[in-house]
Design an enzyme around this catalytic site. Structure first.
Site: not given
Ligand code: NDP
Length: 304
Positions: A52, A96, A119
């Site tokens: 990412k 994460q 997200d």
């Protein structure tokens, strides 16, 4: 012959569009930025976050990798999120998962400013998705819609069956398909006679987390198969069940000691009209959509 829905080509096209948007924003003095929080040292998470951060660099976004130790407390994480919420150079906050057991993941995800929730996991963004209002949409489901649309697979009026009802994949992809006017059925572990339902699917999305769970007898010939699953096969027995005689995968297995299979048995792909391969399908879209979401968050926050 089924059509292979090429995740690599679609992800590359989206990344190119994002890079163009980043260049246009630079002309207005704006550089979208992503803060990635990686707790501890879970190998898979490290790889995801590294990819990412690398994608940010490729596309011209700024990124900040913050790596608290795996002894971090919920209170310390909440304080970190509050700092990131307040930073003007941070447009997207990515935490994460999974987090260590002592950290209250839900409390943390709820603490992220919905405007920076790239997200799309915050209840406010989940609610916006349900209500069909503009917001930040979870990356993998958004990527699935991009694959279908850019591959000219009709969605409106089709019967889409989603197997899996997680907050991350199953529920949001079902909602997105509904907004695209599909007739949507959501299945899960308590669904009765699952094969009878999956056989009705014009579009079948498998987000289950079980290797090759969808077998050929569960698929309507000509259907579009979207395989979200990422399952690692490590034993010879598992390998032979799906890939016996596949020379390319045999070489990977010999080199790495494992290969990846999705939630759909590859033999079912042969019956389909089109399918997303694993690897090389949905998985590649997730990072591209994260980049797109970060740029979108940067623009929305500035009213652009
Ligand atoms: P979850 O474990 O959160 O959800 C799995 C879902 O599958 C649940 O709703 C569960 O039902 C359902 N399920 C499990 N067993 C059965 C069964 N026997 N019959 C019918 N339904 C069943 O997984 P995720 O949604 O997070 O992920 C699914 C898969 O997608 C995983 O392989 C994951 O690795 C992959 N993934 C891939 C991504 C990518 O970028 N490509 C991103 C995210 C995930 P119930 O709710 O009843 O328990």
């Amino acid at each position: 012959m089924p059509k292979i829905l090429d995740g690599a080509a679609i992800a590359a096209a989206i990344k190119q569009e994002v890079a163009e948007e980043v260049r246009a924003l630079a002309a207005c003095g704006v550089r979208p930025g992503l803060a990635a929080v990686l707790v501890g040292s879970v190998a898979a998470s490290e790889i995801y976050v590294r990819n990412k951060v690398q994608a940010c660099a490729e596309l011209g976004l700024s990124s900040d990798l913050i790596a608290p130790p795996d002894t971090v407390t919920t209170a310390e994480m909440l304080s970190l999120v509050a700092q990131l919420n307040a930073r003007d150079d941070v447009d997207g906050i990515l935490i994460q998962l999974p987090l260590p057991a002592q950290v209250d993941s839900k409390a943390l995800l709820d603490a992220v400013d919905p405007a920076k929730d790239v997200d799309g996991f915050h209840p406010v963004n989940a609610g916006r998705l349900l209500a069909g209002r503009p917001g930040l949409v979870p990356c993998t489901p958004a990527g699935i819609i991009e694959i279908l649309k850019r591959s000219h697979i009709p969605i409106a009026g089709q019967h889409a069956v989603v197997v899996g009802r997680s907050d991350i994949v199953g529920k949001p992809v079902a909602m997105l398909l509904l907004h695209q006017n599909a007739t949507v059925t959501i299945c899960h572990s308590k669904t009765r006679d699952l094969p009878a339902i999956t056989r009705q699917a014009d579009i079948l999305v498998a987000a289950i987390g079980r290797p090759g769970f969808i077998t050929p007898d569960m698929v309507k010939p000509g259907a579009t198969l979207v395989d979200v699953g990422i399952n690692r096969l490590t034993t010879r027995e598992e390998f032979d069940r799906f890939f016996k005689g596949d020379a390319k995968r045999e070489a990977t297995f010999a080199k790495r000691g494992s290969v990846i299979v999705g939630d759909i048995d590859p033999k079912a792909f042969e019956l389909s009209g089109a399918y997303t391969p694993v690897p090389g399908g949905v998985g590649l879209l997730t990072i591209a959509m994260l980049m797109a979401n970060t740029v979108r968050a940067a623009k929305l926050r500035r009213g652009l």
